[in-house]
Design an enzyme around this catalytic site. Structure first.
Site, PDB file in Angstrom:
ATOM      1  N   THR A 163      -1.702 -45.471  29.864  1.00 16.79           N
ATOM      2  CA  THR A 163      -0.698 -44.747  30.657  1.00 16.79           C
ATOM      3  C   THR A 163       0.326 -45.710  31.263  1.00 16.79           C
ATOM      4  O   THR A 163       0.133 -46.930  31.295  1.00 16.79           O
ATOM      5  CB  THR A 163      -1.351 -43.911  31.776  1.00 16.79           C
ATOM      6  OG1 THR A 163      -1.990 -44.800  32.693  1.00 16.79           O
ATOM      7  CG2 THR A 163      -2.354 -42.919  31.215  1.00 16.79           C
ATOM      8  N   HIS A 205       2.079 -45.424  26.769  1.00 19.94           N
ATOM      9  CA  HIS A 205       2.914 -44.335  27.266  1.00 19.94           C
ATOM     10  C   HIS A 205       4.183 -44.947  27.855  1.00 19.94           C
ATOM     11  O   HIS A 205       4.191 -46.093  28.272  1.00 19.94           O
ATOM     12  CB  HIS A 205       2.191 -43.559  28.379  1.00 19.94           C
ATOM     13  CG  HIS A 205       0.940 -42.869  27.922  1.00 19.94           C
ATOM     14  ND1 HIS A 205       0.335 -41.864  28.649  1.00 19.94           N
ATOM     15  CD2 HIS A 205       0.170 -43.024  26.816  1.00 19.94           C
ATOM     16  CE1 HIS A 205      -0.743 -41.433  28.013  1.00 19.94           C
ATOM     17  NE2 HIS A 205      -0.876 -42.135  26.906  1.00 19.94           N
ATOM     18  N   GLY A 232       7.456 -38.146  32.999  1.00 19.89           N
ATOM     19  CA  GLY A 232       6.781 -38.739  34.155  1.00 19.89           C
ATOM     20  C   GLY A 232       6.872 -37.842  35.367  1.00 19.89           C
ATOM     21  O   GLY A 232       7.717 -36.935  35.433  1.00 19.89           O
ATOM     22  N   GLU A 281      -8.119 -42.559  26.527  1.00 23.22           N
ATOM     23  CA  GLU A 281      -6.995 -42.948  27.378  1.00 23.22           C
ATOM     24  C   GLU A 281      -7.434 -43.921  28.479  1.00 23.22           C
ATOM     25  O   GLU A 281      -8.397 -43.659  29.198  1.00 23.22           O
ATOM     26  CB  GLU A 281      -6.372 -41.700  28.008  1.00 23.22           C
ATOM     27  CG  GLU A 281      -5.145 -42.030  28.855  1.00 23.22           C
ATOM     28  CD  GLU A 281      -4.391 -40.790  29.249  1.00 23.22           C
ATOM     29  OE1 GLU A 281      -3.939 -40.052  28.360  1.00 23.22           O
ATOM     30  OE2 GLU A 281      -4.273 -40.543  30.461  1.00 23.22           O
ATOM     31  N   GLN A 284      -2.526 -31.557  28.310  1.00 20.70           N
ATOM     32  CA  GLN A 284      -3.079 -31.776  29.649  1.00 20.70           C
ATOM     33  C   GLN A 284      -4.548 -31.377  29.610  1.00 20.70           C
ATOM     34  O   GLN A 284      -4.942 -30.554  28.769  1.00 20.70           O
ATOM     35  CB  GLN A 284      -2.296 -30.903  30.648  1.00 20.70           C
ATOM     36  CG  GLN A 284      -2.651 -31.085  32.087  1.00 20.70           C
ATOM     37  CD  GLN A 284      -2.497 -32.535  32.528  1.00 20.70           C
ATOM     38  OE1 GLN A 284      -3.385 -33.343  32.303  1.00 20.70           O
ATOM     39  NE2 GLN A 284      -1.370 -32.854  33.139  1.00 20.70           N
TER      40      GLN A 284
HETATM   41  C1  LIG Z   1      -1.168 -36.392  27.545  1.00 14.62           C
HETATM   42  C2  LIG Z   1      -0.445 -36.728  28.832  1.00 14.62           C
HETATM   43  C3  LIG Z   1      -0.191 -38.040  29.152  1.00 14.62           C
HETATM   44  C4  LIG Z   1       0.470 -38.374  30.343  1.00 14.62           C
HETATM   45  N1  LIG Z   1       0.705 -39.700  30.635  1.00 14.62           N
HETATM   46  C5  LIG Z   1       1.396 -40.023  31.740  1.00 14.62           C
HETATM   47  C6  LIG Z   1       1.713 -41.386  32.045  1.00 14.62           C
HETATM   48  O1  LIG Z   1       1.328 -42.293  31.311  1.00 14.62           O
HETATM   49  N2  LIG Z   1       2.410 -41.641  33.174  1.00 14.62           N
HETATM   50  C7  LIG Z   1       2.844 -40.659  34.007  1.00 14.62           C
HETATM   51  O2  LIG Z   1       3.485 -40.963  34.993  1.00 14.62           O
HETATM   52  N3  LIG Z   1       2.561 -39.366  33.745  1.00 14.62           N
HETATM   53  C8  LIG Z   1       1.858 -39.030  32.641  1.00 14.62           C
HETATM   54  N4  LIG Z   1       1.586 -37.709  32.372  1.00 14.62           N
HETATM   55  C9  LIG Z   1       2.040 -36.682  33.305  1.00 14.62           C
HETATM   56  C10 LIG Z   1       3.496 -36.237  32.973  1.00 14.62           C
HETATM   57  O3  LIG Z   1       4.367 -37.327  33.129  1.00 14.62           O
HETATM   58  C11 LIG Z   1       3.865 -35.122  33.926  1.00 14.62           C
HETATM   59  O4  LIG Z   1       3.142 -33.957  33.611  1.00 14.62           O
HETATM   60  C12 LIG Z   1       5.356 -34.845  34.059  1.00 14.62           C
HETATM   61  O5  LIG Z   1       5.536 -34.001  35.205  1.00 14.62           O
HETATM   62  C13 LIG Z   1       5.981 -34.160  32.869  1.00 14.62           C
HETATM   63  O6  LIG Z   1       6.192 -35.021  31.822  1.00 14.62           O
HETATM   64  P1  LIG Z   1       6.667 -34.435  30.392  1.00 14.62           P
HETATM   65  O7  LIG Z   1       6.993 -35.556  29.514  1.00 14.62           O
HETATM   66  O8  LIG Z   1       5.712 -33.423  29.918  1.00 14.62           O
HETATM   67  O9  LIG Z   1       8.016 -33.713  30.868  1.00 14.62           O
HETATM   68  P2  LIG Z   1       8.982 -32.652  30.198  1.00 14.62           P
HETATM   69  O10 LIG Z   1       8.620 -32.331  28.817  1.00 14.62           O
HETATM   70  O11 LIG Z   1      10.360 -33.166  30.449  1.00 14.62           O
HETATM   71  O12 LIG Z   1       8.704 -31.370  31.096  1.00 14.62           O
HETATM   72  C14 LIG Z   1       8.799 -31.436  32.504  1.00 14.62           C
HETATM   73  C15 LIG Z   1       9.287 -30.097  33.043  1.00 14.62           C
HETATM   74  O13 LIG Z   1      10.658 -29.915  32.684  1.00 14.62           O
HETATM   75  C16 LIG Z   1      10.815 -28.745  31.888  1.00 14.62           C
HETATM   76  N5  LIG Z   1      11.792 -29.106  30.837  1.00 14.62           N
HETATM   77  C17 LIG Z   1      11.583 -29.952  29.787  1.00 14.62           C
HETATM   78  N6  LIG Z   1      12.698 -30.065  29.051  1.00 14.62           N
HETATM   79  C18 LIG Z   1      13.644 -29.272  29.643  1.00 14.62           C
HETATM   80  C19 LIG Z   1      15.000 -28.975  29.369  1.00 14.62           C
HETATM   81  N7  LIG Z   1      15.632 -29.532  28.296  1.00 14.62           N
HETATM   82  N8  LIG Z   1      15.656 -28.139  30.188  1.00 14.62           N
HETATM   83  C20 LIG Z   1      15.039 -27.568  31.272  1.00 14.62           C
HETATM   84  N9  LIG Z   1      13.741 -27.825  31.584  1.00 14.62           N
HETATM   85  C21 LIG Z   1      13.062 -28.668  30.795  1.00 14.62           C
HETATM   86  C22 LIG Z   1       9.438 -28.418  31.338  1.00 14.62           C
HETATM   87  O14 LIG Z   1       9.262 -27.038  31.062  1.00 14.62           O
HETATM   88  C23 LIG Z   1       8.532 -28.899  32.466  1.00 14.62           C
HETATM   89  O15 LIG Z   1       8.419 -27.927  33.462  1.00 14.62           O
HETATM   90  C24 LIG Z   1       0.897 -37.348  31.218  1.00 14.62           C
HETATM   91  C25 LIG Z   1       0.607 -36.007  30.905  1.00 14.62           C
HETATM   92  C26 LIG Z   1      -0.064 -35.695  29.726  1.00 14.62           C
HETATM   93  C27 LIG Z   1      -0.375 -34.253  29.409  1.00 14.62           C
END
Ligand SMILES: Cc1cc2nc3c(=O)[nH]c(=O)nc-3n(C[C@H](O)[C@H](O)[C@H](O)COP(=O)(O)OP(=O)(O)OC[C@H]3O[C@@H](n4cnc5c(N)ncnc54)[C@H](O)[C@@H]3O)c2cc1C
Length: 298
Positions: free
Chosen positions: A58, A87, A118, A27, A189
């Site tokens: 990212t 991403h 995000g 990454e 993560q």
């Molecule tokens: C491999 C990886 C790559 C990453 N790359 C980036 C990047 O490039 N840029 C960046 O800014 N961040 C990045 N992140 C961080 C990530 O954006 C954050 O962890 C963010 O807070 C959550 O993103 P997500 O897509 O997992 O969110 P989601 O899957 O939407 O989850 C976020 C929260 O909402 C809850 N949730 C999800 N869907 C629902 C629903 N339908 N109803 C109610 N609650 C729900 C989940 O349980 C969780 O608590 C990365 C993380 C990882 C693990």
């Protein structure tokens, strides 16, 4: 930036998983300025020799480096021949904006995107950071799949629970929503205790999540760095690792060696126990990835 449409489209990463061998991915994050971009070119050149199966770039949910994600993805693909997975995050974007970014990647031949919600920028409430139809990771997956069904989408998974989730179980249900919406694999993560990953995979399987779950590994560089990152993402730091870092005192090269050794032990164990590969959070540094590759080749 002109788009070279003469290059063939990338293979979806889901097809690489079907080969049944462990995949190795790296990454990068987009640098802030052109000097950083040049430094990244040199890092990429050094990393060519270990031949990662794909590299990801990212996307700054805050906004400042978003165009650089496309720039860096383009040159990693076109100049270095890497399969790239940019991403893309929902924060502060309308569906039209997300679609435009994805279309530009698609026109270039990119077929793999990491679809994310995000993180909220500091001080910005969720009520203003998200559009109502683009609130969660699953919404981004659905949007992109609707746009181009042949896109292969990765999503994020949290072995120690997403910090905002009310419970581990609720987080798993939400992870399944992303897979049901069309995600082909999960990258986790970072974590430092493999037991967290194994528990997570077991629970995912029980929940009906059947896509590959790639462990995310970060070699530690300093206690300060790792404490900051783990406090943000909620990953726990094993006491044994802290003791080893503290024992290294003020010697960055020894701390780095401890970090590499810990990551190497983690990766060996993960691969022995059937993980579908590993994803390295390399923080734009070639050295740790090269050292790990050499260690794993032994
Ligand atoms: C491999 C990886 C790559 C990453 N790359 C980036 C990047 O490039 N840029 C960046 O800014 N961040 C990045 N992140 C961080 C990530 O954006 C954050 O962890 C963010 O807070 C959550 O993103 P997500 O897509 O997992 O969110 P989601 O899957 O939407 O989850 C976020 C929260 O909402 C809850 N949730 C999800 N869907 C629902 C629903 N339908 N109803 C109610 N609650 C729900 C989940 O349980 C969780 O608590 C990365 C993380 C990882 C693990």
């Amino acid at each position: 930036m002109s788009v070279d449409t003469s290059m063939p489209s990338d293979r979806p990463i889901s097809e690489l998983f079907e080969q049944g061998r462990p995949l190795r991915s790296l990454e990068f994050y987009p640098p802030k300025d052109e000097a950083g971009v040049e430094a990244l070119r040199q890092t990429a050149a050094a990393l060519q020799r270990i031949g990662p199966d794909f590299v990801s770039v990212t996307y700054g949910a805050g906004g400042s480096t978003q165009a650089r994600t496309a720039q860096v993805s383009a040159f990693l693909r076109d100049e270095f021949g890497f399969t790239v997975m940019p991403h893309l995050t929902a924060v502060n974007h309308t569906t039209g904006e997300i679609a435009a970014v994805a279309e530009a990647h698609y026109a270039r031949g990119i077929r793999n995107i990491m679809a994310l919600r995000g993180d909220l920028p500091d001080g910005v409430p969720a009520t203003t950071a998200f559009r109502k139809d683009l609130r969660f990771g699953c919404d981004v997956v659905a949007l992109l799949k609707n746009l181009h069904p042949d896109l292969c989408l990765g999503v994020a998974g949290y072995p120690e629970k997403h910090p905002e989730a009310p419970s581990f179980e609720a987080d798993l249900v939400n992870l399944k929503r992303k897979v049901d919406a069309g995600a082909s694999f999960i990258t986790t993560q970072l974590f430092f205790d493999n037991e967290a990953y194994y528990r997570f995979v077991d629970r995912c399987r029980e929940t009906g999540i059947d896509v590959p779950i790639v462990p995310g590994i970060m070699p530690v560089l300093s206690l300060k760095q790792v404490t900051r990152i783990t406090s943000l993402c909620g990953a726990s730091l094993p006491e044994r690792l802290i003791r080893r870092i503290e024992a290294a005192g003020d010697h960055p090269e020894i701390i780095e060696a401890v970090g590499i050794d810990w990551a190497l032990t983690q990766i060996r164990d993960l691969l022995e126990r059937g993980a579908p590969g590993y994803h390295l959070y390399i923080l734009n540094r070639a050295r740790s990835a090269l050292t790990l590759a050499a260690g794993l080749a032994a």
